[in-house]
Design a protein around this motif. Structure first.
Motif, PDB file in Angstrom:
ATOM      1  N   HIS A 182       0.870  -1.174   0.000  1.00 51.63           N
ATOM      2  CA  HIS A 182       0.000   0.000   0.000  1.00 51.63           C
ATOM      3  C   HIS A 182       0.908   1.224   0.000  1.00 51.63           C
ATOM      4  O   HIS A 182       1.978   1.215   0.611  1.00 51.63           O
ATOM      5  CB  HIS A 182      -0.892   0.035   1.248  1.00 51.63           C
ATOM      6  CG  HIS A 182      -1.899  -1.075   1.291  1.00 51.63           C
ATOM      7  ND1 HIS A 182      -3.250  -0.839   1.257  1.00 51.63           N
ATOM      8  CD2 HIS A 182      -1.755  -2.417   1.368  1.00 51.63           C
ATOM      9  CE1 HIS A 182      -3.888  -2.000   1.316  1.00 51.63           C
ATOM     10  NE2 HIS A 182      -2.992  -2.964   1.389  1.00 51.63           N
ATOM     11  N   SER A 183       0.468   2.264  -0.681  1.00 48.67           N
ATOM     12  CA  SER A 183       1.268   3.491  -0.739  1.00 48.67           C
ATOM     13  C   SER A 183       0.345   4.706  -0.804  1.00 48.67           C
ATOM     14  O   SER A 183      -0.882   4.569  -0.914  1.00 48.67           O
ATOM     15  CB  SER A 183       2.183   3.467  -1.963  1.00 48.67           C
ATOM     16  OG  SER A 183       1.430   3.705  -3.144  1.00 48.67           O
ATOM     17  N   LEU A 184       0.979   5.895  -0.790  1.00 49.15           N
ATOM     18  CA  LEU A 184       0.198   7.123  -0.938  1.00 49.15           C
ATOM     19  C   LEU A 184      -0.151   7.414  -2.390  1.00 49.15           C
ATOM     20  O   LEU A 184      -0.975   8.292  -2.659  1.00 49.15           O
ATOM     21  CB  LEU A 184       0.971   8.309  -0.339  1.00 49.15           C
ATOM     22  CG  LEU A 184       1.230   8.233   1.173  1.00 49.15           C
ATOM     23  CD1 LEU A 184       1.965   9.493   1.634  1.00 49.15           C
ATOM     24  CD2 LEU A 184      -0.067   8.058   1.944  1.00 49.15           C
ATOM     25  N   ASP A 185       0.445   6.662  -3.325  1.00 52.98           N
ATOM     26  CA  ASP A 185       0.165   6.865  -4.755  1.00 52.98           C
ATOM     27  C   ASP A 185       0.314   5.517  -5.472  1.00 52.98           C
ATOM     28  O   ASP A 185       1.323   5.249  -6.133  1.00 52.98           O
ATOM     29  CB  ASP A 185       1.113   7.907  -5.349  1.00 52.98           C
ATOM     30  CG  ASP A 185       0.721   8.313  -6.771  1.00 52.98           C
ATOM     31  OD1 ASP A 185      -0.170   7.662  -7.356  1.00 52.98           O
ATOM     32  OD2 ASP A 185       1.329   9.270  -7.288  1.00 52.98           O
ATOM     33  N   ASP A 186      -0.712   4.674  -5.323  1.00 52.27           N
ATOM     34  CA  ASP A 186      -0.639   3.329  -5.906  1.00 52.27           C
ATOM     35  C   ASP A 186      -0.563   3.357  -7.426  1.00 52.27           C
ATOM     36  O   ASP A 186       0.068   2.485  -8.036  1.00 52.27           O
ATOM     37  CB  ASP A 186      -1.852   2.503  -5.459  1.00 52.27           C
ATOM     38  CG  ASP A 186      -1.737   2.048  -4.013  1.00 52.27           C
ATOM     39  OD1 ASP A 186      -0.628   2.096  -3.461  1.00 52.27           O
ATOM     40  OD2 ASP A 186      -2.769   1.627  -3.437  1.00 52.27           O
ATOM     41  N   ASP A 187      -1.192   4.340  -8.067  1.00 52.05           N
ATOM     42  CA  ASP A 187      -1.138   4.405  -9.530  1.00 52.05           C
ATOM     43  C   ASP A 187       0.290   4.605 -10.022  1.00 52.05           C
ATOM     44  O   ASP A 187       0.747   3.919 -10.945  1.00 52.05           O
ATOM     45  CB  ASP A 187      -2.038   5.533 -10.043  1.00 52.05           C
ATOM     46  CG  ASP A 187      -3.519   5.231  -9.851  1.00 52.05           C
ATOM     47  OD1 ASP A 187      -3.865   4.029  -9.751  1.00 52.05           O
ATOM     48  OD2 ASP A 187      -4.321   6.173  -9.794  1.00 52.05           O
ATOM     49  N   SER A 188       0.996   5.560  -9.410  1.00 50.66           N
ATOM     50  CA  SER A 188       2.378   5.816  -9.821  1.00 50.66           C
ATOM     51  C   SER A 188       3.267   4.624  -9.503  1.00 50.66           C
ATOM     52  O   SER A 188       4.149   4.249 -10.299  1.00 50.66           O
ATOM     53  CB  SER A 188       2.916   7.069  -9.115  1.00 50.66           C
ATOM     54  OG  SER A 188       2.211   8.217  -9.541  1.00 50.66           O
ATOM     55  N   LEU A 189       3.034   3.990  -8.341  1.00 51.92           N
ATOM     56  CA  LEU A 189       3.830   2.829  -7.976  1.00 51.92           C
ATOM     57  C   LEU A 189       3.579   1.670  -8.933  1.00 51.92           C
ATOM     58  O   LEU A 189       4.520   0.980  -9.344  1.00 51.92           O
ATOM     59  CB  LEU A 189       3.505   2.408  -6.543  1.00 51.92           C
ATOM     60  CG  LEU A 189       4.273   1.188  -6.016  1.00 51.92           C
ATOM     61  CD1 LEU A 189       5.778   1.429  -6.057  1.00 51.92           C
ATOM     62  CD2 LEU A 189       3.825   0.854  -4.589  1.00 51.92           C
ATOM     63  N   ALA A 190       2.324   1.466  -9.329  1.00 55.11           N
ATOM     64  CA  ALA A 190       2.006   0.388 -10.261  1.00 55.11           C
ATOM     65  C   ALA A 190       2.697   0.607 -11.597  1.00 55.11           C
ATOM     66  O   ALA A 190       3.244  -0.327 -12.196  1.00 55.11           O
ATOM     67  CB  ALA A 190       0.496   0.294 -10.449  1.00 55.11           C
ATOM     68  N   ARG A 191       2.697   1.851 -12.088  1.00 51.01           N
ATOM     69  CA  ARG A 191       3.368   2.141 -13.360  1.00 51.01           C
ATOM     70  C   ARG A 191       4.869   1.891 -13.250  1.00 51.01           C
ATOM     71  O   ARG A 191       5.482   1.317 -14.159  1.00 51.01           O
ATOM     72  CB  ARG A 191       3.092   3.577 -13.778  1.00 51.01           C
ATOM     73  CG  ARG A 191       1.666   3.817 -14.274  1.00 51.01           C
ATOM     74  CD  ARG A 191       1.540   5.164 -14.962  1.00 51.01           C
ATOM     75  NE  ARG A 191       1.756   6.267 -14.025  1.00 51.01           N
ATOM     76  CZ  ARG A 191       0.782   6.848 -13.337  1.00 51.01           C
ATOM     77  NH1 ARG A 191      -0.474   6.401 -13.454  1.00 51.01           N
ATOM     78  NH2 ARG A 191       1.036   7.843 -12.515  1.00 51.01           N
ATOM     79  N   ALA A 192       5.470   2.281 -12.130  1.00 48.13           N
ATOM     80  CA  ALA A 192       6.907   2.087 -11.952  1.00 48.13           C
ATOM     81  C   ALA A 192       7.265   0.610 -11.863  1.00 48.13           C
ATOM     82  O   ALA A 192       8.271   0.162 -12.434  1.00 48.13           O
ATOM     83  CB  ALA A 192       7.366   2.830 -10.696  1.00 48.13           C
TER      84      ALA A 192
END
Length: 298
Positions: free
Chosen positions: A224-234
């Motif tokens: 879990h993160s504060l920005d799952d969309d950005s983490l998923a893309r990375a």
């Protein structure tokens, strides 16, 4: 120790057991699982010398069962709890075996107490026994010679919840004392609760084996993160598989890889852990689906 080496049993052109190999080790409970007709009972009969392999070899404590001197003192076997002399009492059944094995006086009463058969139950004809009482008597017979190895086929059938819990503790204590346990059962949750290792067969062949920890572990990481969309893309850009899991992500990346990727993408992580382990029921059906009767009928 129990060792099966390329065990095969054919009836005509049909292989009921086909090249089965595994080891059940001292100090551990090995769960032996498979759908109806998978070859479990035939394998256990070959281990205990009741069925001759077409090919392959089975040893217990380093020797074929039939070559063990006074085998009841080394190996306790329960394959069919209903196979008791209907006209004898439970105590008589045990006393006869105790005399054949040359056991010390008092051993029969010890095992009757261990398995929870009362004085009146032990004095009753086995034809009057419930299934649960037959199971307790069968286990008493298996334990009678103070063996180093137990081979048990469906030992908890007919036991109530308290009896199942008692059986679980007894087998765990036996293994903790250095004994070897091979346990076959259709009660998957009970096997999961007591087994250290698993051997799963389907259509006569081993389809999975290993420690419970290894087989039930699910590779990957939950994050879990504060920005799952950005983490998923990375993570995807780094070559890892990513799926949504509730409010977070599940990825094929290790926890270290997730941490490094999140650092590079300047994403703050709020939770990071290995993926939850799968259950034995899921593993069983995943590995045996094509071998079960229900699948064939579907």
């Amino acid at each position: 120790m129990i060792t099966a080496e390329h065990l095969t049993r054919r009836y005509g052109t049909r292989a009921v057991v086909d090249d089965v190999s595994f080891t059940a080790r001292p100090g551990r409970v090995t769960g032996f699982l498979g759908p109806n007709g998978a070859g479990k009972s035939t394998t256990m009969r070959m281990l205990t010398g009741l069925t001759t392999p077409t090919s392959g070899r089975a040893t217990i404590l380093g020797s074929p069962f039939r070559e063990l001197a006074n085998p009841g003192r080394r190996v306790g076997v329960l394959l069919d709890a209903s196979a008791q002399h209907a006209g004898r009492t439970g105590r008589e059944v045990l006393h006869l075996s105790a005399r054949l094995m040359g056991l010390r006086p008092g051993r029969v009463e010890e095992v009757l107490a261990t398995v929870g058969l009362t004085t009146s139950e032990a004095g009753a004809r086995t034809r009057t026994y419930s299934l649960g009482m037959r199971q307790r008597l069968g286990l008493a017979h298996a334990l009678l010679g103070e063996p180093e190895v137990l081979i048990l086929d469906e030992p908890v059938n007919g036991l109530d919840p308290a009896g199942i819990r008692w059986m679980r503790a007894l087998l765990g204590d036996f293994a903790d004392a250095g004994g070897t346990v091979l346990l076959s059962s259709h009660l998957l949750r009970e096997v999961e609760a007591v087994a250290d290792d698993l051997v799963i067969i389907g259509s006569g062949r081993v389809v999975a084996q290993g420690s419970v920890e290894e087989l039930l572990a699910t590779p990957g990481t939950q994050v879990h993160s504060l920005d799952d969309d950005s983490l998923a893309r990375a993570l995807t850009a780094a070559g890892h598989e990513v799926t949504r899991a509730g409010a977070g992500l599940t990825t094929s990346a290790t926890a270290e890889e997730v941490g490094r990727t999140a650092l590079g993408a300047a994403v703050v992580l709020t939770d990071l852990r290995p993926s939850a382990a799968t259950g034995l029921e899921d593993l069983f059906f995943d590995t045996t689906a094509q071998h079960g009767r229900e699948e064939a009928a579907a």
